[in-house]
Design an enzyme around this catalytic site. Structure first.
Site, PDB file in Angstrom:
ATOM      1  N   HIS A   1     -18.796  99.720   0.303  1.00  0.00           N
ATOM      2  CA  HIS A   1     -18.257 101.008  -0.143  1.00  0.00           C
ATOM      3  C   HIS A   1     -19.384 102.005  -0.433  1.00  0.00           C
ATOM      4  CE1 HIS A   1     -14.283  99.125  -0.696  1.00  0.00           C
ATOM      5  NE2 HIS A   1     -14.957  98.102  -1.196  1.00  0.00           N
TER       6      HIS A   1
ATOM      7  N   SER B   1     -36.332 122.365  10.333  1.00  0.00           N
ATOM      8  CA  SER B   1     -35.431 123.435   9.911  1.00  0.00           C
ATOM      9  C   SER B   1     -36.073 124.773  10.212  1.00  0.00           C
ATOM     10  CB  SER B   1     -35.128 123.315   8.410  1.00  0.00           C
ATOM     11  OG  SER B   1     -34.523 124.500   7.922  1.00  0.00           O
TER      12      SER B   1
END
Length: 435
Positions: A144, A265
């Protein structure tokens, strides 16, 4: 086929010139068989080969003819007649367009599978090398997305190796299933052409005769082929998503190679983004998108229709080209993957020993505590640690209920990291064999 995501060798399988070359070979091999059976003159079959074997087909001319005829195979045959001359009247006797189109498609899909199998071999080699490199590198296992118990990074890569090994076996089977040939004429009855022609063409093209072809090769074969590509793509994304998660700043246990001069970026010079893994997720979705039309193509009307044709003209090239690119990109990603064992250990230690909770639970039950009580004792000491309030082992040692069953030395024994890796060799032998 988008050039950005296309490798030349796979693209060449789907180029018009390659397609027309295969069309010609099918027609010429069929003419050879017809000549041996006495249906057409042997000299005609020889002339067909002699005039067109080394020809470069004029794609623009074929397109020009098709604009008038509205039929691609007729356009090709007309152009072939311009090259061959009068003996071209013996080409395509007793055949129907699907004989050429379907057999050609299967030749192309078989060739594409050969390249994809080579790609998978490179992925498998990269995964095996890196798995053995990090066979005993401790890292946290997660369920999970939450810390569970320790594993090794080598096991993570072994999981992927086993999955892609299964993928390879499926693709071998899909390649075999798609490798059939149909030269059975209108509605597939062989009324106008001898079945021995089909057998001859099949052997010459590296295929098997389709047992019952109606007028087309049954599309359940193609559905299985593209479904196999879809499952492989799902495996690509599964591994890509794992790498994306491991590269997150808060985790940073592994990272895509960042080359000299690479920019992450346009706005933030510090960024090192998992762009290759994200790209693989997107490409995998596109390959899987072709599974549905492949399944829907199975249900054709009666002996044939062409509702499958337009879809296959796109899905054949796009799915194979895209998966080819994705597999090669994945192999390179794994080969150059940056792995950070120190960060893995840091993350392992982050929860103050909570990763050993199951061992303590089992040890308490073996010492006589009921499972319900043991779970309660372990959990009430784990929750403060989860909130950052102390160390798990220290709290357990102070718990009077726990101390009734276990000494400090016995508790400390449950925190041995190596205990979790005692069967790594067994798993590796199962995956990679004794080597």
């Amino acid at each position: 086929m988008i050039p950005r995501y296309t490798r030349p060798e796979m693209a060449s399988i789907w180029e018009p010139q390659t397609r027309f070359k295969i069309w010609f070979e099918i027609e010429a091999h069929a003419a050879d068989a017809q000549a041996e059976l006495g249906v057409i003159p042997k000299e005609a079959a020889k002339t067909i080969w002699a005039k067109a074997k080394d020809a470069t087909f004029d794609v623009a001319r074929i397109d020009e003819i098709e604009r008038e005829t509205k039929h691609d195979v007729i356009a090709f045959l007309t152009h072939l007649a311009e090259i061959v001359g009068p003996e071209a009247r013996f080409v395509h006797q007793g055949m129907t367009s699907s004989d050429v189109l379907d057999t050609t498609l299967n030749v192309q899909l078989k060739r594409a599978a050969d390249l994809l199998l080579a790609d998978l071999d490179r992925v498998l080699a990269a995964l095996k090398t890196r798995a053995f490199e990090h066979k005993m590198t401790p890292t946290i296992g997660r369920s999970h997305g939450i810390h569970a118990e320790p594993v090794t990074f080598g096991l993570k890569l072994a999981y992927a190796y086993a999955e892609f090994d299964r993928a390879r076996a499926r693709l071998v089977a899909a390649r075999d299933e798609i490798s059939t040939c149909a030269i059975s004429g209108a509605v597939g009855t062989f009324a106008q052409i001898d079945p021995r022609v089909e057998a001859h063409v099949a052997k010459a093209m590296g295929l098997r005769p389709e047992p019952v072809s109606t007028q087309v090769i049954p599309r359940d074969r193609h559905a299985m082929y593209f479904a196999t590509l879809g499952v492989i793509a799902a495996s690509v994304e599964r591994l890509a998503v794992e790498i994306r998660h491991l590269q997150r700043t808060e985790v940073l246990e592994a990272e895509e190679f960042f080359s000299e001069g690479q920019k992450g970026s346009s706005a933030m010079p510090h960024k090192r983004n998992p762009v290759l893994s994200e790209n693989l997720s997107g490409l995998s979705r596109m390959v899987r998108a072709y599974v549905t039309p492949a399944l829907e193509n199975v249900a054709l009307w009666h002996e044939r229709d062409i509702s499958h044709s337009s879809a296959e003209r796109m899905m054949g090239p796009d799915a194979t080209v895209t998966l080819d690119f994705a597999l090669v990109r994945l192999a390179g990603l794994i080969e150059k993957l940056l792995v950070y064992p120190a960060n893995m250990q840091k993350n392992l230690d982050r929860l103050g020993g909570l990763v050993h909770s199951q061992r303590v639970l089992i040890a308490l039950t073996q010492k006589g505590a009921s499972r319900e009580d043991a779970y309660k004792f372990v959990q009430r000491n784990a929750m403060p640690v989860w909130r950052g309030e102390g160390d798990f082992l220290t709290l357990l040692k102070k718990d009077a209920d726990v101390r009734k069953y276990m000494s400090n030395a016995e508790l400390e024994e449950q925190f041995d990291l190596g205990y979790h890796f005692k069967h790594v060799d067994t798993i590796f032998k199962r995956v990679f064999g004794e080597s």
